[in-house]
Design a protein around this motif. Structure first.
Motif, PDB file in Angstrom:
ATOM      1  N   LEU A   1      35.476  45.969  26.489  1.00  0.00           N
ATOM      2  CA  LEU A   1      34.099  45.981  26.985  1.00  0.00           C
ATOM      3  C   LEU A   1      34.061  45.614  28.466  1.00  0.00           C
ATOM      4  N   TRP A   2      34.728  44.507  28.806  1.00  0.00           N
ATOM      5  CA  TRP A   2      34.739  44.067  30.193  1.00  0.00           C
ATOM      6  C   TRP A   2      35.620  44.972  31.062  1.00  0.00           C
TER       7      TRP A   2
ATOM      8  N   ARG B   1      41.978  37.834  38.582  1.00  0.00           N
ATOM      9  CA  ARG B   1      41.896  36.496  37.996  1.00  0.00           C
ATOM     10  C   ARG B   1      40.463  36.107  37.686  1.00  0.00           C
ATOM     11  N   PHE B   2      39.564  36.382  38.612  1.00  0.00           N
ATOM     12  CA  PHE B   2      38.166  36.057  38.357  1.00  0.00           C
ATOM     13  C   PHE B   2      37.578  36.942  37.263  1.00  0.00           C
ATOM     14  N   ALA B   3      38.090  38.159  37.121  1.00  0.00           N
ATOM     15  CA  ALA B   3      37.649  39.014  36.016  1.00  0.00           C
ATOM     16  C   ALA B   3      38.018  38.384  34.677  1.00  0.00           C
ATOM     17  N   ILE B   4      39.231  37.825  34.576  1.00  0.00           N
ATOM     18  CA  ILE B   4      39.650  37.133  33.352  1.00  0.00           C
ATOM     19  C   ILE B   4      38.764  35.920  33.112  1.00  0.00           C
TER      20      ILE B   4
ATOM     21  N   THR C   1      40.307  44.834  38.444  1.00  0.00           N
ATOM     22  CA  THR C   1      41.492  44.630  37.610  1.00  0.00           C
ATOM     23  C   THR C   1      42.789  44.940  38.339  1.00  0.00           C
ATOM     24  N   SER C   2      42.716  45.167  39.647  1.00  0.00           N
ATOM     25  CA  SER C   2      43.914  45.485  40.421  1.00  0.00           C
ATOM     26  C   SER C   2      44.204  44.463  41.511  1.00  0.00           C
ATOM     27  N   GLY C   3      43.181  43.855  42.081  1.00  0.00           N
ATOM     28  CA  GLY C   3      43.386  42.868  43.119  1.00  0.00           C
ATOM     29  C   GLY C   3      43.903  41.558  42.555  1.00  0.00           C
TER      30      GLY C   3
END
Length: 328
Positions: A153-154, A182-185, A175-177
């Motif tokens: 979903l995310w 990390r902040f996406a996680i 999801t690449s930087g």
């Protein structure tokens, strides 16, 4: 003639025998399911991985390795004996401390966010208002969704053409930087597990008598003072247990970063955790992975011990003290 009464010691002995018969099968099952794999992993961690001998080109079955597997990870040394050298950049052995740092980064940041937001949500859900039951049920939805589904979903939300970039008007490669991944996680994990924290804290809030707050109001305590001097001290046992559970769960984080970023991001291992590293090592060498999993287990055990011993996250002792106070 009066019937012979059983003494207290005889009654306790009978209870003890029944306890052994009732608990014994469970302990035996736990020893087989948990104890044997743990002991087996520790034994295998002191063995060499089977493979081809570079000197002869022949297949070797391994053998006793001593602490070489642990040196491989902790010292980031590759090779055996006197030929051990620093692991080349990009190899699994060279990523241990990076994965270690990533694991504790995700644990610290997500648990702090989840605790703050969870306390706020619990206080709101503890107040009487119309539709409170519906709100409590709705809060459970993110936590009830399987982690794999949450990650997908995310993944679509964080896509370069996803919802988040469309709303913000940006083109961030989430999801690449290195830091964006990390902040996406952190964002995804906080969204999913904050309801768990909120429900545990809510259970602690509901045990606080309303008379305590009324007494605080009579004494002229403000809302902030009642929160700091009444709510936090009384909800502390439930709060510490909730934090302990989340810390132990976050230290084993695997599926969310593995699916959302593939354990990569940035330089290639920006979101690699210890659990992801264990799985990757299993594909290359089982005994070396056993050493890494043993290290991970010891780290988690040490954190749990610190919480229980020094931070008051011992729910059993807390309940015993409360029951002792009630008896008095």
């Amino acid at each position: 003639m009066e019937p012979r009464r059983r003494g207290r010691s005889g009654l306790n002995a009978a209870h003890g025998r029944w306890a052994v018969w009732l608990i014994g099968p469970t302990l035996l099952l736990l020893a087989i399911v948990i104890g044997y794999p743990v002991v087996s992993a520790i034994v295998q961690s002191f063995q060499n991985d089977a493979g081809l001998d570079k000197a002869t080109g022949m297949f070797v079955s391994g053998g006793f390795a001593g602490v070489a597997n642990y040196v491989h990870w902790l010292g980031q040394r590759c090779g055996t004996g006197g030929s051990a050298v620093a692991c080349p950049p990009g190899s699994l052995g060279a990523t241990f401390w990076t994965s270690f740092g990533n694991t504790f980064f995700f644990t610290a940041v997500t648990v702090v966010f989840e605790t703050v937001i969870g306390v706020w949500m619990a206080i709101i859900m503890n107040r009487p208002f119309t539709g409170r039951a519906l709100v409590r049920a709705a809060v459970l939805v993110p936590w009830a969704i399987p982690t794999a589904v949450t990650a997908k979903l995310w993944y679509f939300i964080f896509d370069v053409n996803g919802v988040l970039n469309q709303v913000l008007g940006t083109h961030v490669l989430w999801t690449s930087g290195e830091w964006s991944s990390r902040f996406a996680i952190v964002i995804a994990d906080t969204w999913k597990t904050t309801p768990f924290m909120a429900l545990l804290i809510l259970a602690g809030l509901q045990l606080i008598p309303e008379e305590v707050y009324e007494a605080g109001k009579v004494d002229g305590a403000t809302t902030v003072q009642r929160f700091l001097h009444i709510t936090l001290p009384l909800v502390r046992p439930a709060l510490m247990v909730a934090v302990l559970f989340r810390v132990l769960d976050a230290l084993r984080l695997y599926d969310l970063p593995a699916i959302l970023t593939g354990g990569g991001g940035g330089s290639g291992n920006a979101t690699t955790t210890l659990s992801i590293l264990v799985v990757e090592q299993i594909r290359q060498g089982f005994n070396s992975a056993s050493a890494l999993s043993t290290i991970t287990f010891l780290v988690i055990f040490a954190v749990a011990f610190l919480f229980v011993r020094f931070l008051g996250a011992n729910v059993v002792q807390t309940q015993a003290v409360q029951q002792k106070g009630e008896l008095r």
